[in-house]
Scaffold this motif. Sequence first.
Motif, PDB file in Angstrom:
ATOM      1  N   LEU A 190      38.052 101.000  28.821  1.00 43.79           N
ATOM      2  CA  LEU A 190      37.599 101.373  30.151  1.00 43.79           C
ATOM      3  C   LEU A 190      38.776 101.976  30.902  1.00 43.79           C
ATOM      4  CD1 LEU A 190      35.258 101.199  32.249  1.00 43.79           C
ATOM      5  CD2 LEU A 190      36.214  98.987  32.930  1.00 43.79           C
ATOM      6  N   GLY A 191      38.590 103.174  31.438  1.00 42.96           N
ATOM      7  CA  GLY A 191      39.683 103.796  32.154  1.00 42.96           C
ATOM      8  C   GLY A 191      39.492 105.294  32.318  1.00 42.96           C
ATOM      9  N   PRO A 192      40.477 105.997  32.834  1.00 42.29           N
ATOM     10  CA  PRO A 192      41.676 105.432  33.454  1.00 42.29           C
ATOM     11  C   PRO A 192      41.348 104.759  34.782  1.00 42.29           C
ATOM     12  CG  PRO A 192      41.620 107.805  33.787  1.00 42.29           C
ATOM     13  CD  PRO A 192      40.447 107.467  32.916  1.00 42.29           C
ATOM     14  N   LEU A 193      42.030 103.665  35.060  1.00 42.60           N
ATOM     15  CA  LEU A 193      41.745 102.852  36.233  1.00 42.60           C
ATOM     16  C   LEU A 193      42.919 102.857  37.205  1.00 42.60           C
ATOM     17  CD1 LEU A 193      40.152  99.763  34.437  1.00 42.60           C
ATOM     18  CD2 LEU A 193      38.943 101.593  35.611  1.00 42.60           C
ATOM     19  N   GLY A 194      42.595 102.598  38.469  1.00 41.74           N
ATOM     20  CA  GLY A 194      43.619 102.412  39.480  1.00 41.74           C
ATOM     21  C   GLY A 194      44.113 103.684  40.123  1.00 41.74           C
ATOM     22  N   MET A 220      38.772 107.816  41.921  1.00 43.37           N
ATOM     23  CA  MET A 220      38.864 107.317  40.553  1.00 43.37           C
ATOM     24  C   MET A 220      37.486 107.243  39.931  1.00 43.37           C
ATOM     25  SD  MET A 220      39.744 103.514  39.153  1.00 43.37           S
ATOM     26  CE  MET A 220      38.101 103.053  39.650  1.00 43.37           C
ATOM     27  N   THR A 221      37.348 107.851  38.753  1.00 37.20           N
ATOM     28  CA  THR A 221      36.115 107.760  38.005  1.00 37.20           C
ATOM     29  C   THR A 221      36.404 107.082  36.675  1.00 37.20           C
ATOM     30  OG1 THR A 221      35.271 109.789  39.001  1.00 37.20           O
ATOM     31  CG2 THR A 221      34.192 109.017  37.002  1.00 37.20           C
ATOM     32  N   LYS A 264      45.618  91.751  55.296  1.00 36.29           N
ATOM     33  CA  LYS A 264      44.413  91.911  54.490  1.00 36.29           C
ATOM     34  C   LYS A 264      44.750  91.782  53.012  1.00 36.29           C
ATOM     35  CE  LYS A 264      42.312  95.094  57.833  1.00 36.29           C
ATOM     36  NZ  LYS A 264      41.787  96.464  58.042  1.00 36.29           N
ATOM     37  N   ARG A 265      43.749  91.395  52.215  1.00 37.85           N
ATOM     38  CA  ARG A 265      43.921  91.318  50.775  1.00 37.85           C
ATOM     39  C   ARG A 265      43.769  92.711  50.161  1.00 37.85           C
ATOM     40  NH1 ARG A 265      46.433  86.987  49.179  1.00 37.85           N
ATOM     41  NH2 ARG A 265      45.572  87.276  47.084  1.00 37.85           N
ATOM     42  N   ARG A 266      44.592  93.025  49.182  1.00 41.35           N
ATOM     43  CA  ARG A 266      44.534  94.308  48.497  1.00 41.35           C
ATOM     44  C   ARG A 266      44.144  94.084  47.039  1.00 41.35           C
ATOM     45  NH1 ARG A 266      47.174  98.349  51.444  1.00 41.35           N
ATOM     46  NH2 ARG A 266      47.194  97.667  53.629  1.00 41.35           N
ATOM     47  N   LYS A 267      43.224  94.884  46.535  1.00 41.01           N
ATOM     48  CA  LYS A 267      42.821  94.817  45.139  1.00 41.01           C
ATOM     49  C   LYS A 267      43.765  95.690  44.317  1.00 41.01           C
ATOM     50  CE  LYS A 267      37.961  94.391  46.474  1.00 41.01           C
ATOM     51  NZ  LYS A 267      36.623  95.035  46.416  1.00 41.01           N
ATOM     52  N   VAL A 268      44.565  95.050  43.484  1.00 43.39           N
ATOM     53  CA  VAL A 268      45.558  95.789  42.718  1.00 43.39           C
ATOM     54  C   VAL A 268      44.890  96.754  41.740  1.00 43.39           C
ATOM     55  CG1 VAL A 268      47.440  95.572  41.036  1.00 43.39           C
ATOM     56  CG2 VAL A 268      47.308  94.001  42.979  1.00 43.39           C
ATOM     57  N   CYS A 269      43.718  96.381  41.221  1.00 39.92           N
ATOM     58  CA  CYS A 269      43.079  97.218  40.200  1.00 39.92           C
ATOM     59  C   CYS A 269      42.489  98.501  40.757  1.00 39.92           C
ATOM     60  CB  CYS A 269      41.994  96.434  39.456  1.00 39.92           C
ATOM     61  SG  CYS A 269      40.625  95.894  40.501  1.00 39.92           S
ATOM     62  N   THR A 270      42.092  98.518  42.020  1.00 39.92           N
ATOM     63  CA  THR A 270      41.459  99.705  42.585  1.00 39.92           C
ATOM     64  C   THR A 270      42.273 100.335  43.715  1.00 39.92           C
ATOM     65  OG1 THR A 270      40.116  98.294  44.031  1.00 39.92           O
ATOM     66  CG2 THR A 270      39.114  99.031  41.963  1.00 39.92           C
ATOM     67  N   GLU A 271      42.874  99.519  44.586  1.00 37.80           N
ATOM     68  CA  GLU A 271      43.715 100.060  45.656  1.00 37.80           C
ATOM     69  C   GLU A 271      45.124 100.342  45.147  1.00 37.80           C
ATOM     70  OE1 GLU A 271      43.089  98.102  49.614  1.00 37.80           O
ATOM     71  OE2 GLU A 271      41.895  96.717  48.380  1.00 37.80           O
ATOM     72  N   GLY A 272      45.497  99.750  44.050  1.00 37.70           N
ATOM     73  CA  GLY A 272      46.763  99.970  43.355  1.00 37.70           C
ATOM     74  C   GLY A 272      46.442 100.438  41.944  1.00 37.70           C
TER      75      GLY A 272
END
Length: 257
Positions: free
Chosen positions: A94-98, A1-2, A237-245
């Motif tokens: 800011l995007g596209p994200l995730g 993701m960029t 483990k904790r997952r980051k929804v914004c980057t891992e999802g």
Amino acid sequence: MTARLEEAVVAANELIAAGVYRLVIHAPRMAAAAQPGQFVHLKVNNLTAPLLRRPISIADTDQSAGTLDLIYRIVGGGTAFLSGVPVGEHLDCLGPLGKGFALECERPLLVGGGMGLAPLVYLAKALCPRPITVLMGGRTKDELFWEDVFAPVCDQLRLTTDDGTAGTRGYTVDVLPELIKTGNFDQVYTCGPRPMMEQAARIAKQYNIACQVSLEEYMACGLGGCLACSCAGTDGKRRKVCTEGPVFQAGEVFGGC
């Protein structure tokens, strides 16, 4: 993701249902890079606007026009402010994200409820010309304005409403087993209220069908730095929804799936 920071211009911001708006922004670089399931983080360039950005799923893109479609519901001060932004206004975007949806399938079934249907629009268009079935639910017929949106891009459309004013009375997961038995599906995609997604994922597992879920969490930075959107994974483990999802395989975030 960029991620890209782009000064987007509002091309349309129109009411399409009670409290629901379709925002079209001109952001050519983002439109060219966006994938189904991703989102953008918007901030109005105005000193009186809310401080934090607002994450909104990408509902469609038009690369030739350089635009993104964002469908959102007014749920608080930020989205209420956004609904009043006029055509021609600039938005700090800011995007596209995730991480978006994986598209490897032959016969997809899309299951959505409420505003969770927004990212499934872009997904359905990306999956064409594969045969697509969409199962959508809402509280009343008025919430299923999505029917006209999905009709041109799906082969079969099933509706449910809590009050029975359209389609089958009940919830999407009430009719999902019957639909799966007759559809020969090889992938379920779902987005909407978390209880609906969890149940849909469990039903998919019962029939040995892969399932991808798109989560929605409150976000501050959208870049994985603040941890505001993290959720528990099934591996502890904790997952980051914004980057891992926001898209996960169901078994990554829902126990028993």
